[in-house]
Design a protein around this motif. Structure first.
Motif, PDB file in Angstrom:
ATOM      1  N   ALA A 123       0.737  -1.182  -0.033  1.00  0.00           N
ATOM      2  CA  ALA A 123       0.157   0.056   0.035  1.00  0.00           C
ATOM      3  C   ALA A 123       0.753   1.059   0.042  1.00  0.00           C
ATOM      4  O   ALA A 123       1.709   1.387   0.709  1.00  0.00           O
ATOM      5  CB  ALA A 123      -1.046  -0.009   1.382  1.00  0.00           C
ATOM      6  N   MET A 124       0.406   2.182  -0.945  1.00  0.00           N
ATOM      7  CA  MET A 124       1.262   3.184  -1.060  1.00  0.00           C
ATOM      8  C   MET A 124       0.646   4.624  -1.169  1.00  0.00           C
ATOM      9  O   MET A 124      -0.781   4.561  -1.014  1.00  0.00           O
ATOM     10  CB  MET A 124       2.110   3.339  -2.437  1.00  0.00           C
ATOM     11  CG  MET A 124       3.134   2.118  -2.468  1.00  0.00           C
ATOM     12  SD  MET A 124       3.577   1.573  -4.121  1.00  0.00           S
ATOM     13  CE  MET A 124       1.931   0.863  -4.843  1.00  0.00           C
ATOM     14  N   THR A 125       1.189   5.754  -0.815  1.00  0.00           N
ATOM     15  CA  THR A 125       0.707   7.186  -1.113  1.00  0.00           C
ATOM     16  C   THR A 125       0.583   7.447  -2.750  1.00  0.00           C
ATOM     17  O   THR A 125       1.257   6.685  -3.577  1.00  0.00           O
ATOM     18  CB  THR A 125       1.433   8.183  -0.597  1.00  0.00           C
ATOM     19  OG1 THR A 125       2.649   8.334  -1.128  1.00  0.00           O
ATOM     20  CG2 THR A 125       1.441   7.939   1.001  1.00  0.00           C
ATOM     21  N   GLN A 126      -0.164   8.435  -3.131  1.00  0.00           N
ATOM     22  CA  GLN A 126       0.073   8.750  -4.533  1.00  0.00           C
ATOM     23  C   GLN A 126       1.479   9.152  -5.071  1.00  0.00           C
ATOM     24  O   GLN A 126       1.594   9.101  -6.053  1.00  0.00           O
ATOM     25  CB  GLN A 126      -0.978   9.803  -4.881  1.00  0.00           C
ATOM     26  CG  GLN A 126      -2.219   9.448  -4.925  1.00  0.00           C
ATOM     27  CD  GLN A 126      -3.349  10.357  -5.365  1.00  0.00           C
ATOM     28  OE1 GLN A 126      -2.927  11.436  -6.045  1.00  0.00           O
ATOM     29  NE2 GLN A 126      -4.433  10.241  -4.878  1.00  0.00           N
ATOM     30  N   GLY A 127       2.195   9.539  -3.685  1.00  0.00           N
ATOM     31  CA  GLY A 127       3.835   9.836  -4.258  1.00  0.00           C
ATOM     32  C   GLY A 127       4.723   8.986  -4.089  1.00  0.00           C
ATOM     33  O   GLY A 127       5.782   8.858  -3.974  1.00  0.00           O
ATOM     34  N   SER A 128       4.115   7.617  -3.850  1.00  0.00           N
ATOM     35  CA  SER A 128       5.086   6.226  -3.644  1.00  0.00           C
ATOM     36  C   SER A 128       5.555   5.966  -2.295  1.00  0.00           C
ATOM     37  O   SER A 128       6.441   5.015  -2.187  1.00  0.00           O
ATOM     38  CB  SER A 128       6.165   6.371  -4.594  1.00  0.00           C
ATOM     39  OG  SER A 128       7.244   7.157  -4.393  1.00  0.00           O
TER      40      SER A 128
END
Length: 411
Positions: free
Chosen positions: A362-367
């Motif tokens: 699971a990541m943020t939109q910024g990786s």
């Protein structure tokens, strides 16, 4: 030199050599300090599907896991209350399927069905599927009551699509038969559009919804085997063909997405290339090589699309094809199509991936990596599903194994 800086430099060099856009992007190795996931729920198996047909529907604020299954030799759709062992409802899907039943070829073999699709018709949550003998079936997600069944006029088994094709504020259901027959119906099952396209169809249709404020036309995109290697047909709300184009890649997956310059169709090629086609006129926007193995196009936010491959996941800018970032995990294990969920409860959808070995990232939109872990020793062929199993306000990631078992992991 920090290992991430070194890796980024190496990937940039490789990107220039292979045709990948060479704007600076982040290559991120999974940090050892990343939060591990915890399994918080596991359902009973549901035989009859490899895990790719399942969906989650929200009914009166509560999530239901919907799975195509076989019970006592008959095909059913089963609704399970997420986080419990409670079966909300089970509805039979009947019909002879001697050709595609996959059993002994007899007339009483379980009917073959497509993966499920959820939508909203006249304000009611519904689930739709097509059967191999050639019916579009739509049932109420609240209690499993059949809403309508429509003859497709040809063999079915391809996942249908829902969306507001006409721009009137109400969703329609679009389904295709394997011979290229297209049917679009409204919330009562009445015909909206029909078409007959050359070639065979084995990929789900895509609804591109119109945007009157942006002066963007909608349409129904259908992929057929006609052409070399395929043909994309864009139909209007009446079923008439607006345009056709033959993509450069042999598309194994595709999705519709919004970019900063209008909607596009993103196609994932067997050769590891991603190609985007303008939804307005079928012109080619770009083709970019990500790797030399097949890739799976997943969900998109308004500016980028997320793509899974062998051991890697990419965020690709929809406007120009530049790789925004690349993440690697799970060695060379194939990553299923990335999907977006709110796993940390902050209200922002962000990419989550599951690979064939059931490993979750699971990541943020910024990786930035939020969590990593696995669903146990399972085989998973589909992307992640999402539901708030623990009641903490954020989505848990649901992995559906190849025997239909659903495993929810808390991130």
């Amino acid at each position: 030199m920090d290992r991430r800086v070194l890796f980024a430099a190496l990937i940039l060099f490789a990107g220039g050599a292979t045709g990948v856009g060479v704007a600076l992007f982040a290559f991120v190795g999974v940090d050892d300090a990343t939060t591990e996931t915890t399994v918080v729920w596991e359902s009973e198996p549901a035989a009859g599907d490899d895990g790719t047909g399942a969906v989650v529907a929200t009914v009166d604020g509560d999530p239901l896991l919907l799975r195509p299954a076989v019970e006592n030799g008959s095909r059913v759709v089963n609704a399970t209350v997420v986080g419990t062992d409670e079966t909300a409802w089970t509805v039979p899907v009947s019909g002879p399927d001697a050709e595609r039943g996959g059993g002994n070829g007899s007339d009483d073999a379980p009917v073959g069905v497509s993966g499920l699709t959820v939508g909203t018709l006249a304000g009611d949550p519904v689930v739709a599927l097509t059967t191999a003998p050639g019916e579009l079936v739509v049932v109420d997600a609240t209690d499993g009551t059949e809403r309508f069944a429509v003859d497709l006029g040809g063999d079915g088994g391809v996942r249908p699509a829902t969306g507001d094709l006409t721009g009137d504020g109400s969703q329609e259901v679009a389904a295709v038969a394997g011979d290229g027959t297209v049917r679009v119906v409204d919330g009562d099952g009445d015909p909206v559009a029909e078409a007959s396209l050359p070639g065979e169809v084995d990929r789900r249709p895509l609804v591109v919804e119109p945007d009157a404020e942006a002066d963007e036309r909608g349409g129904l995109a259908v992929l057929t085997t006609a052409g070399d290697p395929a043909t994309v047909h864009m139909l209007d709300a009446s079923g008439a063909t607006r345009w056709t184009t033959e993509p450069s890649v042999n598309p194994l997956s595709w999705n519709a997405a919004d970019s900063r310059d209008g909607p596009v169709l993103a196609l994932g090629g067997a050769n590891g290339d991603i190609e985007t086609v303008e939804a307005s006129d079928g012109s080619d926007r770009y083709e970019v090589k990500l790797q030399d193995r097949p890739i799976a196009v997943g969900d998109a936010d308004p500016g980028r699309v997320y793509v899974g491959g062998s051991g890697s996941v990419w965020a690709v800018d929809l406007l120009d094809g530049e790789v925004v970032w690349k993440q690697q995990y799970g060695a060379s294990t194939r990553i299923n199509e990335p999907r977006m969920g709110d796993v940390d409860g902050d209200g922002e959808l962000a990419p989550v991936t599951v690979n064939r070995g059931g490993e979750v990232l699971a990541m943020t939109q910024g990786s930035d990596v939020i969590a990593r872990g696995d669903a146990g020793e399972v085989v998973a062929y589909g992307g992640p599903l999402f539901a708030d199993v623990t009641g903490d306000g954020g989505d848990e990631v649901i992995v559906v194994a190849d025997d239909g078992t659903a495993i929810a992991v808390d991130t």
